[in-house]
Enzyme design. Structure first.
Site, PDB file in Angstrom:
ATOM      1  N   ASP A 182       0.859  -1.184   0.000  1.00  0.00           N
ATOM      2  CA  ASP A 182       0.000   0.000   0.000  1.00  0.00           C
ATOM      3  C   ASP A 182       0.896   1.235   0.000  1.00  0.00           C
ATOM      4  O   ASP A 182       1.679   1.437   0.934  1.00  0.00           O
ATOM      5  CB  ASP A 182      -0.923   0.014   1.217  1.00  0.00           C
TER       6      ASP A 182
ATOM      7  N   GLU B 227      -1.909  -1.440  -5.851  1.00  0.00           N
ATOM      8  CA  GLU B 227      -3.154  -0.845  -6.334  1.00  0.00           C
ATOM      9  C   GLU B 227      -2.946  -0.286  -7.735  1.00  0.00           C
ATOM     10  O   GLU B 227      -1.893   0.269  -8.047  1.00  0.00           O
ATOM     11  CB  GLU B 227      -3.615   0.273  -5.394  1.00  0.00           C
TER      12      GLU B 227
ATOM     13  N   ASP C   7      -2.532   1.570   7.222  1.00  0.00           N
ATOM     14  CA  ASP C   7      -1.845   1.248   5.976  1.00  0.00           C
ATOM     15  C   ASP C   7      -1.589  -0.250   5.856  1.00  0.00           C
ATOM     16  O   ASP C   7      -1.681  -0.814   4.764  1.00  0.00           O
ATOM     17  CB  ASP C   7      -0.522   2.021   5.905  1.00  0.00           C
TER      18      ASP C   7
END
Length: 396
Positions: free
Chosen positions: A181, A265, A358
């Site tokens: 992340d 992502e 996170d």
């Protein structure tokens, strides 16, 4: 590509600067030819015609003839490839080159005898009409180099990059999957619970940069004082860039070696870092805050980290949908906007699971990547094959 620090003598540096000027001159003439074209006018000359025109220009221009024809022709070939990339909609249209920015040239058809090692930390590369130029042998140079590029940054440092794609990094072969992340406060949070931060300027360096920027605002344009201040600012910026690149290289290499699948992502960074100024008719809101966020995203090297991961571990990087990764509980799968109590704290109001926000997002990214890998060809290590994804109650 492997990049090394060049160490030219003063005479060699003057010759390299002349080469950069020749390339800039030829490139800008090619840009002008394409900018002059309009519908109904004669077509723009192609690469063959431009090379013929270059020969005529060298015959009547002693300054241009003093340089290397290989360097100047290669500049035309690079421009032709840049235009092909533009028409193929993979790159932007090539623009004018300015002195002091993106300085450099490329040498092709390099022979094995054009590169040699002088000592343990010193090597030499042959530059046409310049001779042997020393560079710092900081790492092994791969065999089979066919071309290289000499560049000069805004601080005045010279580098040589040998164009040879290195071999991909092999994974451990254990089926290990990690979710990454990316953030602004924490550069990269791993699903293993580790928090990684990119190296940036320290406190005193940031204070010095602020003082220099204020001094630059007061300096008169075109003055020697302004030039010195700009050089000092460029040195600090280059130091920050070097640290960020070093962190990206080490982090991407480590992830490629320790994990077989790296999940990130699928973020549109270019869209995320657009300005919020808007237009004169519809001005934006929170422009200063958005500018700070943009600087934080770029300073943490979001895009470069994924790019280097894809280059070092091809086929082993999985991009997942970023929606709800920071709001979903990685334990029970419930999506709750109020579960994130602060920037660093996540507490699920449904099951009571609590951890770093996170890290929770990284766990969700890993879980999404695990389902994707399972659908493509078998479960990753530690993931049951029959596990179904949790339904989002608030997703509609």
């Amino acid at each position: 590509m492997s990049r090394f620090r060049l160490q030219p003598t003063p005479a060699q540096e003057r010759a390299l600067l002349e080469y950069c000027a020749h390339v800039r001159f030829v490139w800008n003439l090619a840009v002008e030819q394409h900018a002059h074209w309009r519908p109904g006018r004669k077509s723009v000359p192609g690469l063959t015609e431009q090379c013929r025109q270059l020969t005529e220009a060298r015959a009547v221009n002693p300054w241009l003839a003093a340089g290397s024809v290989i360097v100047q022709q290669q500049a035309l070939k690079d421009f032709s490839q840049a235009m092909a990339n533009f028409f193929g909609r993979t790159h932007r249209r090539p623009t004018w080159r300015r002195r002091g920015r993106a300085e450099g040239f490329r040498i092709v058809a390099v022979k094995p005898g054009d590169l040699r090692r002088v000592s343990r930390k010193v090597g030499e590369v042959r530059v046409p009409k310049v001779g042997w130029v020393r560079f710092r042998w900081s790492r092994a140079v791969a065999d089979g180099v066919k071309s290289y590029r000499v560049t000069r940054d805004r601080v005045g440092r010279w580098h040589v990059a040998f164009a040879l794609v290195p071999d991909a990094i092999a994974g451990p072969g254990t089926g290990a999957v990690v979710g990454v992340d990316r953030g602004v406060v924490v550069s990269a949070a791993l699903s293993t619970g580790e928090l990684l931060n990119a190296s940036m300027l320290r406190g005193p360096e940031k204070a010095r940069l602020l003082r220099l920027q204020r001094r630059l605002a007061r300096a008169q344009r075109g003055s020697n004082r302004r030039g010195k201040v700009k050089t000092a600012i460029a040195r600090l910026k280059a130091r920050e860039t070097d640290r960020r690149k070093d962190w990206v290289e080490k982090t991407s290499t480590r992830l490629a070696r320790e994990f077989d699948v790296v999940a990130v992502e699928n973020l549109k960074i270019s869209n995320m870092t657009r300005s919020a100024k808007g237009t004169r008719e519809t001005p934006g809101r929170g422009v200063r805050q958005k500018a700070g966020l943009n600087r934080g995203i770029l300073a943490n090297g979001w895009g470069r980290l994924v790019t280097r991961l894809e280059q070092k571990a091809p086929g082993r990087v999985v991009k997942v949908d970023p929606r709800f990764t920071s709001q979903r509980c990685s334990a029970c799968g419930v999506v709750d906007r109020e579960a994130r109590e602060s920037q660093a704290a996540f507490r699920c109001r449904s099951c009571g699971f609590a951890c770093n926000a996170d890290v929770n997002a990284a766990l969700n990214i890993r879980l999404a990547a695990g389902h994707a890998v399972t659908a493509r060809g078998g479960p990753p290590s530690g993931e049951p094959a029959n596990r179904e994804p949790q339904r989002d109650p608030l997703a509609g």
